[in-house]
Scaffold this motif. Structure first.
Motif, PDB file in Angstrom:
ATOM      1  N   LYS A   1       2.581   7.080  11.640  1.00 41.51           N
ATOM      2  CA  LYS A   1       1.812   6.511  10.536  1.00 41.51           C
ATOM      3  C   LYS A   1       0.632   5.693  11.058  1.00 41.51           C
ATOM      4  O   LYS A   1      -0.474   5.763  10.504  1.00 41.51           O
ATOM      5  CB  LYS A   1       2.716   5.631   9.669  1.00 41.51           C
ATOM      6  N   SER A   2       0.870   4.906  12.115  1.00 39.53           N
ATOM      7  CA  SER A   2      -0.215   4.092  12.677  1.00 39.53           C
ATOM      8  C   SER A   2      -1.303   4.968  13.277  1.00 39.53           C
ATOM      9  O   SER A   2      -2.494   4.683  13.118  1.00 39.53           O
ATOM     10  CB  SER A   2       0.340   3.144  13.744  1.00 39.53           C
TER      11      SER A   2
ATOM     12  N   VAL B   1       1.066  -0.758   6.709  1.00 32.93           N
ATOM     13  CA  VAL B   1       0.906  -0.166   8.040  1.00 32.93           C
ATOM     14  C   VAL B   1      -0.566  -0.127   8.429  1.00 32.93           C
ATOM     15  O   VAL B   1      -0.954  -0.502   9.541  1.00 32.93           O
ATOM     16  CB  VAL B   1       1.520   1.250   8.087  1.00 32.93           C
TER      17      VAL B   1
ATOM     18  N   VAL C   1      -0.230  -3.192  10.806  1.00 31.18           N
ATOM     19  CA  VAL C   1       0.282  -2.589  12.042  1.00 31.18           C
ATOM     20  C   VAL C   1      -0.820  -1.882  12.818  1.00 31.18           C
ATOM     21  O   VAL C   1      -0.912  -2.024  14.044  1.00 31.18           O
ATOM     22  CB  VAL C   1       1.431  -1.606  11.712  1.00 31.18           C
TER      23      VAL C   1
ATOM     24  N   TYR D   1       7.710  -3.298  14.242  1.00 29.97           N
ATOM     25  CA  TYR D   1       8.870  -2.771  13.520  1.00 29.97           C
ATOM     26  C   TYR D   1       9.889  -3.876  13.238  1.00 29.97           C
ATOM     27  O   TYR D   1      10.385  -3.998  12.118  1.00 29.97           O
ATOM     28  CB  TYR D   1       9.524  -1.652  14.331  1.00 29.97           C
TER      29      TYR D   1
ATOM     30  N   LEU E   1       6.878   5.075  12.534  1.00 28.39           N
ATOM     31  CA  LEU E   1       5.865   4.019  12.469  1.00 28.39           C
ATOM     32  C   LEU E   1       4.686   4.340  13.370  1.00 28.39           C
ATOM     33  O   LEU E   1       3.520   4.087  13.021  1.00 28.39           O
ATOM     34  CB  LEU E   1       6.490   2.675  12.865  1.00 28.39           C
TER      35      LEU E   1
END
Length: 273
Positions: free
Chosen positions: A26-27, A141, A145, A228, A23
């Protein structure tokens, strides 16, 4: 050998830490994304930064004033008795700048912003709003996110600076006022210029580096763990408070672990000496 490495990679990716790392990657890669949703992402970042940073300033400043005053009060009371007055600046740097400032600010942000992020995303997941974004071709995301990730890091860094300055300067004036109000208490005998000079001269390069790195890492931890647990909620509304609790508690644990790891360079210096 290749099959073993593949198995290790698949197991690591399915693990809790592996999913958090995925995560985070990806962010971070969203920074290099397209220009399609930049305006909307920027607006979300501004709103999240206002909630996380600006609205938390009074609470952070109040806590910093209390802890800074208590630290200075203990230092000026105890250190002359043990003949360690010359190390006053070192004590302030170690206690406030290196430890209390980043840690307590991160705890406040994790309890306030982290819980809000987990609850917000959890409710979206229960109401299938995240699934709807995916069906429309919107990356959750990037849309949800990433703005929280950037805003939390920036806000925590700024709040840590506010905490340190308020604890050091505000605590100094509180102790001075106590010296006037309470005659039996002598207060701080140092003028402000000499007081600040001792603190600044006691700061090393590593102190300055950690003062920058700790808020950045702590902010990333809070955002990733909270988001998450929010997006991992099932369709049961009863899982939302559980996810919020896990997000806050796990953020605390990872923050303390990260802080302990960052203390290793100072332990190495002691061993060398």
């Amino acid at each position: 050998m290749a099959s073993v490495l593949t198995w290790i990679g698949s197991v690591s990716r399915r693990s809790y830490l592996g999913q958090l790392l995925e995560l985070g990657v990806k962010s971070s890669l969203c920074v290099f994304g397209g220009k399609a949703n930049r305006k909307q992402n920027f607006q979300q970042m501004v709103g999240q930064t206002y909630f996380t940073g600006v609205e938390a300033i009074p609470l952070v400043a109040f806590l910093a004033l209390v802890l800074g005053s208590a630290t200075i009060l203990q230092a000026v009371t105890v250190m002359p008795k043990i003949g360690a007055t010359d190390y006053f600046g070192n004590v302030m740097v170690v206690v406030i700048v290196r430890e209390i400032g980043p840690l307590f600010t991160a705890f406040l942000v994790a309890g306030r912003t982290g819980s809000a992020l987990s609850t917000f995303l959890g409710n979206m997941k229960v109401q299938q709003e995240i699934d709807a974004l995916t069906a429309m071709g919107v990356d959750p995301v990037r849309f949800l996110v990433f703005p929280a990730f950037v805003a939390t890091i920036v806000s925590l860094f700024c709040l840590t600076v506010v905490f340190n300055l308020t604890a050091i300067i505000g605590g100094f004036f509180v102790v001075q006022i106590l010296g006037v109000v309470i005659p039996d208490f002598a207060g701080m005998q140092l003028p402000l210029a000499l007081y600040m000079d001792r603190i600044i001269s006691s700061m090393g390069i590593m102190d300055g580096v950690l003062a920058i790195l700790k808020p950045l890492f702590f902010g990333a931890i809070i955002a990733l763990v909270s988001c998450y647990h929010g997006i991992s909620v099932s369709n049961d509304i009863r899982d939302v408070p559980k996810a919020t609790t896990k997000g806050v508690v796990n953020s605390f644990v990872f923050i303390v672990l990260c802080d302990s790891i960052m203390a290793i360079p100072f332990l190495a210096q002691l061993e060398i000496l």
